[in-house]
Design an enzyme around this catalytic site. Structure first.
Site, PDB file in Angstrom:
ATOM      1  N   SER A   1      -5.325  -7.859  -8.642  1.00 53.68           N
ATOM      2  CA  SER A   1      -4.087  -8.619  -8.744  1.00 53.68           C
ATOM      3  C   SER A   1      -3.139  -8.123  -7.654  1.00 53.68           C
ATOM      4  CB  SER A   1      -3.447  -8.395 -10.108  1.00 53.68           C
ATOM      5  OG  SER A   1      -2.935  -7.078 -10.156  1.00 53.68           O
ATOM      6  N   LYS A   2      -1.959  -8.722  -7.646  1.00 49.64           N
ATOM      7  CA  LYS A   2      -0.985  -8.389  -6.592  1.00 49.64           C
ATOM      8  C   LYS A   2      -0.686  -6.885  -6.543  1.00 49.64           C
ATOM      9  CE  LYS A   2       1.155 -12.825  -6.106  1.00 49.64           C
ATOM     10  NZ  LYS A   2       1.624 -13.675  -7.174  1.00 49.64           N
ATOM     11  N   ARG A   3      -0.791  -6.246  -7.710  1.00 56.15           N
ATOM     12  CA  ARG A   3      -0.553  -4.803  -7.753  1.00 56.15           C
ATOM     13  C   ARG A   3      -1.459  -4.040  -6.786  1.00 56.15           C
ATOM     14  NH1 ARG A   3      -2.585  -2.178 -11.642  1.00 56.15           N
ATOM     15  NH2 ARG A   3      -3.671  -3.974 -12.486  1.00 56.15           N
ATOM     16  N   HIS A   4      -2.643  -4.601  -6.548  1.00 60.15           N
ATOM     17  CA  HIS A   4      -3.615  -3.910  -5.700  1.00 60.15           C
ATOM     18  C   HIS A   4      -3.386  -4.168  -4.215  1.00 60.15           C
ATOM     19  CE1 HIS A   4      -5.807  -4.207  -9.594  1.00 60.15           C
ATOM     20  NE2 HIS A   4      -6.068  -2.968  -9.294  1.00 60.15           N
ATOM     21  N   GLY A   5      -2.399  -4.989  -3.895  1.00 57.16           N
ATOM     22  CA  GLY A   5      -2.146  -5.307  -2.486  1.00 57.16           C
ATOM     23  C   GLY A   5      -2.325  -6.789  -2.269  1.00 57.16           C
TER      24      GLY A   5
END
Ligand code: GLU
Length: 485
Positions: A254-258
């Site tokens: 997800s966006k958390r991962h980049g």
């Protein structure tokens, strides 16, 4: 002769084009090309609230950029078009009428309140909420009357009871579902628009799709779709549900991962061939330890039976490594083309560089290429030439300029540089030895103070290369700015 492989990518244009979508598209493309089959691209836009043309354009651009070209479908047409679902409503309507006439689908007039009450009742009893089938056997006259009254309705499929729905998924193996849990689900909403699970079946059947290759998250939709294949009398294709992509922490990417969208990687200056190579390895395991694959090699070697069941982990370092490999193959003009937009964005290059500036930028990118895994990294590498008001980055670095011999070294370097006819990497290189000899100091005590005075850091490209790129005036200015000469 065996049947031609026909596969499709059927994105919903509802937002940025996710890297997982690109992986599904790629696997379909490779499966088609490997067998000389056909790859179809269809747009699933029945979710009108969320679908946008902008997103559709974005998906198409990204596919083209990646070189994932389709044989039939949106924009290029083909025998089974149109390829945008909202343009196929007439086709769907015919099948709905057929299902209604055959008693395989029915009108349901239950209100939201009734459905809610039913659901609560079932939950109270600890049952999985499934529509009771209350309207399934309404007398024809009642249906006619309700329709005449203009009561709102949906259309549901009459799912056969007490059946096991089974598939032999090419990735996940044998999977079974209970038809009673599937229930009589809605196929046409009250606004008259058919739902995804219904359109997808008609489209895949009418487009003669032989293999449905898509993300694992659609596995739970498959029993509903099989019920509809049977109701419509269409042959069921083979399914291959490809595992999720996880971040390094084993949580869903997800966006958390980049960055998660293809556009973001494009914007960061990754190369399409590298992305394709990387995506292919997200789930597909080649039968050797080869890691770099051209598109032709992928087409030759790809097969669904080597697509793993376990989740794929998105390892950005691996992507960077692969991208660096492809960057190395660029000639200096191609390298500049990849780096230039990033330099412009950082204010390190003019919007319309002169011929002279272009030459300098080209040389700089070429000299920095070892430090650039993807386009945007050029900015960090080039920073030393554009930031004049820097300080040594830390105490250790600052200490280099406090060495006893630093001042003499910088002074002699400045004088020697002033005496050069031309400042090039080749003319600068001998100066360092000359200073060592002249001042009787070791190499380190020559290189380091000069490097720190010029760049503020103790690492980077070859010093003579930095000096040549910086040019005489800037070097002299920075030597003076050190306060030591
Ligand atoms: N439109 C669906 C999606 O974007 C694709 C479903 C499918 O491949 O069957 O997730």
């Amino acid at each position: 002769m065996s049947q031609e492989v026909r596969v499709r990518f059927a994105p919903s244009p509802t937002g940025p084009f996710h890297i997982g979508g690109a992986r599904s598209a790629l696997f379909n493309y490779l499966a088609a090309k490997h067998t000389g089959g056909k790859f179809v691209v269809r747009i699933e836009d029945t979710d009108q609230k969320r679908s946008t043309r902008e997103s559709e354009e974005n998906i198409k651009d990204a596919l083209k950029w990646l070189g994932i070209n389709w044989d039939e479908g949106i924009d290029i047409g083909g025998p089974d078009g149109p390829y945008r679902q909202m343009e196929r409503l007439d086709i769907y309507k015919k099948y709905t009428e057929k299902l209604l006439a055959e008693g395989k689908a029915y009108y349901c007039f239950c209100t939201t309140e009734e459905l809610e009450a039913e659901k609560e009742e079932q939950l109270k009893k600890g049952e999985t909420p499934v529509y009771s089938g209350k309207c399934r056997n309404l007398p024809k006259e009642t249906v006619q009357q309700y329709l005449k009254e203009g009561r709102p309705y949906v259309i549901r499929v009459a799912t056969p009871k007490d059946q096991i729905i089974a598939i032999d998924d090419l990735v996940r193996g044998h999977v079974e579902f209970d038809s009673n849990i599937v229930g009589d689900f809605v196929i046409v909403k009250s606004d008259g628009i058919p739902v995804y699970n219904y359109c997808v079946v008609m489209d895949d059947a009418l487009m003669h799709i032989t293999h449905v290759i898509r993300a694992e998250e659609h596995l739970s939709n498959t029993p509903r779709q099989i019920v509809l294949y049977h109701a419509l009398g269409f042959p069921v294709p083979q399914f291959a549900h490809v595992s999720l992509i996880l971040g390094k922490d084993k949580k869903k990417m997800s966006k958390r991962h980049g960055a998660t969208s293809v556009q973001q990687y494009k914007d960061m200056g990754y190369l399409p061939a590298a992305i394709v190579n990387f995506l292919a390895l997200l789930g597909w395991t080649p039968d050797s330890d080869q890691e770099i694959f051209s598109q032709e090699e992928l087409i030759q070697q790809f097969s669904l039976d080597r697509v793993a069941k376990n989740p794929a982990v998105f390892d950005i370092e691996k992507l960077n490594w692969i991208n660096f490999h492809y960057m190395k193959e660029l000639d200096e003009n191609q390298l500049l083309a990849v780096c230039l937009p990033h330099l412009q964005k950082a204010g390190y290059a003019s919007e319309q560089p002169s011929e002279q500036e272009m030459q300098w930028l080209k040389a700089m990118c070429q000299d920095m290429r070892e430090h650039v895994q993807y386009g945007a990294q050029i900015v960090d590498a080039a920073k030393i030439f554009f930031t004049d008001d820097f300080k040594p980055e830390n105490e250790e670095t600052a200490a280099v300029l406090q060495e006893e011999t630093a001042s003499a070294v910088l002074k002699m370097f400045s004088d020697e540089l002033a005496g050069l006819d031309q400042v090039t990497a080749d003319t600068v290189q001998p100066l360092f030895k000359k200073i060592q000899k002249g001042l009787k100091v070791k190499g380190k005590f020559v290189y380091m103070p000069i490097r720190v005075a010029l760049t503020g850091v103790m690492h980077g490209p070859e010093l003579n290369v930095i000096v040549a790129l910086m040019g005489r005036d800037k070097v002299q200015k920075r030597l003076a700015q050190s306060g030591l000469i």
